[in-house]
Scaffold this motif. Structure first.
Motif, PDB file in Angstrom:
ATOM      1  N   LEU A 194       6.689   3.166  10.294  1.00  0.00           N
ATOM      2  CA  LEU A 194       7.642   3.267   9.197  1.00  0.00           C
ATOM      3  C   LEU A 194       7.626   2.005   8.333  1.00  0.00           C
ATOM      4  CD1 LEU A 194      10.821   5.009  10.657  1.00  0.00           C
ATOM      5  CD2 LEU A 194       9.289   5.860   8.885  1.00  0.00           C
ATOM      6  N   SER A 195       7.580   0.843   8.986  1.00  0.00           N
ATOM      7  CA  SER A 195       7.534  -0.403   8.219  1.00  0.00           C
ATOM      8  C   SER A 195       6.246  -0.504   7.408  1.00  0.00           C
ATOM      9  CB  SER A 195       7.659  -1.611   9.164  1.00  0.00           C
ATOM     10  OG  SER A 195       6.443  -1.892   9.832  1.00  0.00           O
ATOM     11  N   THR A 196       5.167   0.039   7.950  1.00  0.00           N
ATOM     12  CA  THR A 196       3.900   0.052   7.230  1.00  0.00           C
ATOM     13  C   THR A 196       3.991   0.946   5.993  1.00  0.00           C
ATOM     14  OG1 THR A 196       2.724  -0.298   9.311  1.00  0.00           O
ATOM     15  CG2 THR A 196       1.424   0.463   7.456  1.00  0.00           C
ATOM     16  N   LEU A 197       4.665   2.078   6.127  1.00  0.00           N
ATOM     17  CA  LEU A 197       4.856   2.972   4.990  1.00  0.00           C
ATOM     18  C   LEU A 197       5.758   2.325   3.928  1.00  0.00           C
ATOM     19  CD1 LEU A 197       5.331   6.347   6.898  1.00  0.00           C
ATOM     20  CD2 LEU A 197       3.288   5.560   5.683  1.00  0.00           C
ATOM     21  N   VAL A 198       6.821   1.658   4.369  1.00  0.00           N
ATOM     22  CA  VAL A 198       7.703   0.950   3.440  1.00  0.00           C
ATOM     23  C   VAL A 198       6.930  -0.138   2.703  1.00  0.00           C
ATOM     24  CG1 VAL A 198       9.706  -0.596   3.287  1.00  0.00           C
ATOM     25  CG2 VAL A 198       9.809   1.434   4.733  1.00  0.00           C
ATOM     26  N   ALA A 199       6.044  -0.819   3.436  1.00  0.00           N
ATOM     27  CA  ALA A 199       5.277  -1.917   2.857  1.00  0.00           C
ATOM     28  C   ALA A 199       4.340  -1.464   1.746  1.00  0.00           C
ATOM     29  CB  ALA A 199       4.467  -2.629   3.944  1.00  0.00           C
ATOM     30  N   LEU A 200       3.988  -0.185   1.749  1.00  0.00           N
ATOM     31  CA  LEU A 200       3.111   0.338   0.707  1.00  0.00           C
ATOM     32  C   LEU A 200       3.690   0.067  -0.678  1.00  0.00           C
ATOM     33  CD1 LEU A 200       0.549   2.031   0.090  1.00  0.00           C
ATOM     34  CD2 LEU A 200       1.995   4.062   0.194  1.00  0.00           C
ATOM     35  N   VAL A 201       5.009   0.173  -0.797  1.00  0.00           N
ATOM     36  CA  VAL A 201       5.685  -0.114  -2.071  1.00  0.00           C
ATOM     37  C   VAL A 201       6.274  -1.524  -2.072  1.00  0.00           C
ATOM     38  CG1 VAL A 201       7.583   0.577  -3.596  1.00  0.00           C
ATOM     39  CG2 VAL A 201       6.219   2.320  -2.433  1.00  0.00           C
ATOM     40  N   TYR A 202       6.819  -1.939  -0.926  1.00  0.00           N
ATOM     41  CA  TYR A 202       7.557  -3.205  -0.833  1.00  0.00           C
ATOM     42  C   TYR A 202       6.678  -4.419  -1.115  1.00  0.00           C
ATOM     43  CZ  TYR A 202      10.444  -6.837   1.398  1.00  0.00           C
ATOM     44  OH  TYR A 202      11.174  -7.973   1.669  1.00  0.00           O
ATOM     45  N   ILE A 203       5.499  -4.477  -0.499  1.00  0.00           N
ATOM     46  CA  ILE A 203       4.652  -5.667  -0.643  1.00  0.00           C
ATOM     47  C   ILE A 203       4.173  -5.871  -2.077  1.00  0.00           C
ATOM     48  CG2 ILE A 203       2.425  -6.670  -0.001  1.00  0.00           C
ATOM     49  CD1 ILE A 203       2.905  -5.893   2.812  1.00  0.00           C
ATOM     50  N   PRO A 204       3.636  -4.856  -2.756  1.00  0.00           N
ATOM     51  CA  PRO A 204       3.226  -5.101  -4.150  1.00  0.00           C
ATOM     52  C   PRO A 204       4.372  -5.562  -5.050  1.00  0.00           C
ATOM     53  CG  PRO A 204       2.227  -3.087  -3.330  1.00  0.00           C
ATOM     54  CD  PRO A 204       3.230  -3.522  -2.298  1.00  0.00           C
ATOM     55  N   MET A 216       3.131  -5.748 -13.264  1.00  0.00           N
ATOM     56  CA  MET A 216       3.026  -4.407 -12.715  1.00  0.00           C
ATOM     57  C   MET A 216       1.572  -4.031 -12.421  1.00  0.00           C
ATOM     58  SD  MET A 216       4.678  -1.907 -11.541  1.00  0.00           S
ATOM     59  CE  MET A 216       6.325  -2.265 -12.141  1.00  0.00           C
ATOM     60  N   LEU A 217       0.654  -4.500 -13.283  1.00  0.00           N
ATOM     61  CA  LEU A 217      -0.767  -4.236 -13.032  1.00  0.00           C
ATOM     62  C   LEU A 217      -1.213  -4.870 -11.722  1.00  0.00           C
ATOM     63  CD1 LEU A 217      -2.343  -4.633 -16.592  1.00  0.00           C
ATOM     64  CD2 LEU A 217      -1.988  -2.527 -15.291  1.00  0.00           C
ATOM     65  N   ALA A 218      -0.685  -6.080 -11.451  1.00  0.00           N
ATOM     66  CA  ALA A 218      -1.019  -6.756 -10.191  1.00  0.00           C
ATOM     67  C   ALA A 218      -0.507  -5.965  -8.997  1.00  0.00           C
ATOM     68  CB  ALA A 218      -0.435  -8.166 -10.183  1.00  0.00           C
ATOM     69  N   ALA A 219       0.686  -5.364  -9.149  1.00  0.00           N
ATOM     70  CA  ALA A 219       1.255  -4.566  -8.066  1.00  0.00           C
ATOM     71  C   ALA A 219       0.397  -3.333  -7.784  1.00  0.00           C
ATOM     72  CB  ALA A 219       2.690  -4.152  -8.416  1.00  0.00           C
ATOM     73  N   PHE A 220      -0.090  -2.672  -8.847  1.00  0.00           N
ATOM     74  CA  PHE A 220      -0.939  -1.500  -8.660  1.00  0.00           C
ATOM     75  C   PHE A 220      -2.288  -1.880  -8.051  1.00  0.00           C
ATOM     76  CE2 PHE A 220       1.818   0.705 -11.821  1.00  0.00           C
ATOM     77  CZ  PHE A 220       2.130   1.802 -11.031  1.00  0.00           C
ATOM     78  N   ALA A 221      -2.833  -3.031  -8.471  1.00  0.00           N
ATOM     79  CA  ALA A 221      -4.107  -3.486  -7.908  1.00  0.00           C
ATOM     80  C   ALA A 221      -3.966  -3.764  -6.417  1.00  0.00           C
ATOM     81  CB  ALA A 221      -4.582  -4.748  -8.642  1.00  0.00           C
ATOM     82  N   LEU A 222      -2.852  -4.360  -6.035  1.00  0.00           N
ATOM     83  CA  LEU A 222      -2.602  -4.650  -4.626  1.00  0.00           C
ATOM     84  C   LEU A 222      -2.392  -3.369  -3.834  1.00  0.00           C
ATOM     85  CD1 LEU A 222      -2.251  -6.871  -2.572  1.00  0.00           C
ATOM     86  CD2 LEU A 222       0.139  -7.074  -3.250  1.00  0.00           C
ATOM     87  N   LEU A 223      -1.681  -2.428  -4.423  1.00  0.00           N
ATOM     88  CA  LEU A 223      -1.478  -1.133  -3.777  1.00  0.00           C
ATOM     89  C   LEU A 223      -2.810  -0.453  -3.489  1.00  0.00           C
ATOM     90  CD1 LEU A 223       0.378   1.192  -2.869  1.00  0.00           C
ATOM     91  CD2 LEU A 223       0.417   1.966  -5.249  1.00  0.00           C
ATOM     92  N   TYR A 224      -3.721  -0.510  -4.435  1.00  0.00           N
ATOM     93  CA  TYR A 224      -5.048   0.091  -4.261  1.00  0.00           C
ATOM     94  C   TYR A 224      -5.801  -0.578  -3.113  1.00  0.00           C
ATOM     95  CZ  TYR A 224      -9.833   1.529  -5.327  1.00  0.00           C
ATOM     96  OH  TYR A 224     -11.103   2.022  -5.243  1.00  0.00           O
ATOM     97  N   LYS A 225      -5.669  -1.903  -3.003  1.00  0.00           N
ATOM     98  CA  LYS A 225      -6.343  -2.642  -1.933  1.00  0.00           C
ATOM     99  C   LYS A 225      -5.804  -2.274  -0.549  1.00  0.00           C
ATOM    100  CE  LYS A 225      -9.168  -5.629  -4.068  1.00  0.00           C
ATOM    101  NZ  LYS A 225     -10.589  -5.855  -3.698  1.00  0.00           N
TER     102      LYS A 225
END
Length: 309
Positions: free
Chosen positions: A288-298, A1-10
């Protein structure tokens, strides 16, 4: 989960760039069409050329772009058949571009650097070139077929310099040549422009956030293809290769999986703008896909790469 938050920040600066593009289009009357031409005919070929010139080439590595190119063609063609049945009048020919490729450069490169380091990034960039080849050849051709005849479409594809940049770089790199040191900063700056203007074009193409999804059939098929079909095909290939073919290693699997989960490519908006083929519909779906990716990719990155490590 920490990795997901770090990626979200990036990823947050990329969203700020989209917002700046929207502000420029809304209040400064900035035109995405002029930038689209510069991106397609100058900046993108430069990024392709520099990426191939800097990659450690071998026969196996040279084949990687053609592997991802084949996967893009397969996914794009299958979803085009669905689109032609569901909404032939609403930009069906833009679906192969929206689904087959992805935002592998503007999004993918920062994510790959964060997840894989410099060595894994080189493999990722080579794989990524297959999506660029698709969007500047088969993808562009299919998109243009929505408005032009076969001869005109082939002529438009033949004028795209990214294909020539790729093969020229392969020939020069294979001959032992490299980019002169004096020109290295130029190509670095062009890569920066590639990211900034590519994301801003999405924002510029959205004049209003009302009705962002546009035609829901187009948006639904594009998002399902990008975030469900592509990852499933990538996972199927990785399983087949690891259990049967045994051609590649974990670094290649990770690169292909990352390509599969990126949002809709900003270059899809560039091409839709150049062809004047439903640019607002495409831009809204890409955003929209970019907004979804904000959560989806991490979340997907944390899950997928935990399985491949």
């Amino acid at each position: 989960m920490l990795a997901a938050f770090a990626l979200l920040y990036k990823l947050l600066p990329l969203y700020v760039t989209v917002g700046l593009g929207w502000l420029a289009g809304r209040y400064l009357d900035a035109s995405g069409k002029h930038i689209a031409g510069i991106m397609m005919y100058i900046v993108t070929p430069s990024v392709v050329f520099a990426g191939v010139m800097r990659a450690p080439l071998s026969p196996e590595v040279i084949l990687l772009p053609f592997l991802t190119f084949t996967l893009c063609c397969l996914i794009g063609w299958l979803h085009l058949q669905i689109a032609r049945r569901w909404f032939p009048e609403a930009g069906a020919n833009m679906i192969p571009l929206a689904v087959g490729t992805g935002n592998t450069g503007y999004f993918g490169i920062p994510v790959a650097l964060l997840l894989f380091g410099e060595q894994g990034l080189a493999i990722y960039i080579v794989c990524m070139l297959g999506t660029t080849l698709f969007e500047t050849s088969v993808g562009f051709y299919l998109a243009a077929r929505g408005r032009f005849g076969i001869r005109d479409c082939l002529l438009k594809v033949a004028r795209l310099p990214s294909l020539y940049a790729f093969f020229l770089a392969v020939a020069l790199n294979s001959s032992g040549l490299s980019i002169p040191e004096a020109f290295a900063p130029l190509f670095d700056n062009l890569r920066g422009a590639y990211s900034v203007f590519g994301m801003m074009i999405i924002g510029m193409s959205i004049l209003s956030f009302q009705g962002l999804a546009g035609d829901l059939r187009f948006t639904g098929l594009a998002l399902a293809g990008k975030f469900i079909s592509w990852p499933l095909v990538a996972l199927a290939f990785c399983w087949l290769d690891s259990h049967v073919l045994q051609l590649y290693d974990t670094a290649v699997y990770q690169a292909i999986l990352l390509i599969s989960i990126t949002p809709i490519a900003a270059n899809t908006v560039v091409i839709a703008t150049l062809l004047d083929s439903h640019p607002r519909q495409v831009a809204g779906t890409a955003l929209l896909s970019t907004l979804v990716a904000l959560v989806y990719i991490p979340l997907m990155s944390a899950w997928l790469f935990a399985k491949t490590n």
